[in-house]
Design an enzyme around this catalytic site. Sequence first.
Site, PDB file in Angstrom:
ATOM      1  N   ARG A  83       0.821  -1.220   0.000  1.00  0.00           N
ATOM      2  CA  ARG A  83       0.000   0.000   0.000  1.00  0.00           C
ATOM      3  C   ARG A  83       0.853   1.267   0.000  1.00  0.00           C
ATOM      4  O   ARG A  83       0.415   2.313  -0.473  1.00  0.00           O
ATOM      5  CB  ARG A  83      -0.989  -0.019   1.173  1.00  0.00           C
ATOM      6  N   GLU A 136       4.475  -9.478  15.866  1.00  0.00           N
ATOM      7  CA  GLU A 136       3.836  -9.883  17.121  1.00  0.00           C
ATOM      8  C   GLU A 136       4.102 -11.378  17.368  1.00  0.00           C
ATOM      9  O   GLU A 136       4.476 -11.781  18.454  1.00  0.00           O
ATOM     10  CB  GLU A 136       2.336  -9.608  17.025  1.00  0.00           C
TER      11      GLU A 136
HETATM   12  P1  AMP Z   1       4.025  -2.131  12.136  1.00  0.00           P
HETATM   13  O1  AMP Z   1       5.294  -2.807  11.684  1.00  0.00           O
HETATM   14  O2  AMP Z   1       3.446  -2.776  13.365  1.00  0.00           O
HETATM   15  O3  AMP Z   1       4.198  -0.641  12.293  1.00  0.00           O
HETATM   16  O4  AMP Z   1       2.929  -2.384  11.014  1.00  0.00           O
HETATM   17  C1  AMP Z   1       2.873  -1.562   9.891  1.00  0.00           C
HETATM   18  C2  AMP Z   1       2.560  -2.330   8.646  1.00  0.00           C
HETATM   19  O5  AMP Z   1       1.520  -3.285   8.829  1.00  0.00           O
HETATM   20  C3  AMP Z   1       2.092  -1.390   7.541  1.00  0.00           C
HETATM   21  O6  AMP Z   1       2.662  -1.807   6.312  1.00  0.00           O
HETATM   22  C4  AMP Z   1       0.578  -1.519   7.549  1.00  0.00           C
HETATM   23  O7  AMP Z   1       0.064  -1.526   6.225  1.00  0.00           O
HETATM   24  C5  AMP Z   1       0.292  -2.838   8.262  1.00  0.00           C
HETATM   25  N1  AMP Z   1      -0.649  -2.704   9.385  1.00  0.00           N
HETATM   26  C6  AMP Z   1      -0.362  -2.916  10.699  1.00  0.00           C
HETATM   27  N2  AMP Z   1      -1.435  -2.741  11.466  1.00  0.00           N
HETATM   28  C7  AMP Z   1      -2.441  -2.380  10.645  1.00  0.00           C
HETATM   29  C8  AMP Z   1      -3.829  -2.011  10.837  1.00  0.00           C
HETATM   30  N3  AMP Z   1      -4.404  -2.002  12.062  1.00  0.00           N
HETATM   31  N4  AMP Z   1      -4.562  -1.679   9.758  1.00  0.00           N
HETATM   32  C9  AMP Z   1      -4.004  -1.671   8.506  1.00  0.00           C
HETATM   33  N5  AMP Z   1      -2.717  -2.008   8.266  1.00  0.00           N
HETATM   34  C10 AMP Z   1      -1.936  -2.355   9.311  1.00  0.00           C
END
Ligand code: AMP
Length: 173
Positions: free
Chosen positions: A59, A96
């Site tokens: 995205r 996670e």
């Molecule tokens: P993080 O590494 O935890 O910051 O997760 C970010 C990545 O996971 C991004 O590429 C987001 O597109 C996706 N992502 C994580 N959580 C969500 C969420 N609640 N809704 C949509 N996309 C998410």
Amino acid sequence: MTDYLSAIRDVPDFPKPGILFKDITPLLNDVELFTAAIDELAAKVEHLRPTHFAAIESRGFIFAGGLCERLKGGFIPVRKPGKLPWKTYSESYQLEYGRDELQIHTDACGPNDRVVLVDDLLATGGTANAAVNLVRKTGAEVVAACFVVELAALKGRAKLHGFEIHNLLCFDD
Ligand code: AMP
């Protein structure tokens, strides 16, 4: 104020139970909102004179493409393993549950380049931090990270250091 909020759809329990997925497809589907999002992100980073936009699969590609065109920067794909055809640097990071990995082409950018990282959403920051490390492996400087949505409660910002961090919408809970 542009009403991005009405164009972000909450999808409970996607892709797994317990995750509240922030679906940006309604925003992409509305050309006025999408154009406003690109304009606003571009205005936030233009002063940094970026040479490239590094986009996180998949995205992030959409918004980075618009920013590249608007600010005349090169597009750098940051992708899951096995997708990029040329020589790559890799960076694995904690999820996670388990680990994941991202890659960048070794010649995507280098010293003297000023790179803005782009993704749709900042949650725990693990993905963005891995992408920052990849850009830095090429010798380029990360000058900013841009997100459409930030989930502040997950404290992703705390993992990102040494550059500006921007969002269009921030959720605090
Ligand atoms: P993080 O590494 O935890 O910051 O997760 C970010 C990545 O996971 C991004 O590429 C987001 O597109 C996706 N992502 C994580 N959580 C969500 C969420 N609640 N809704 C949509 N996309 C998410």
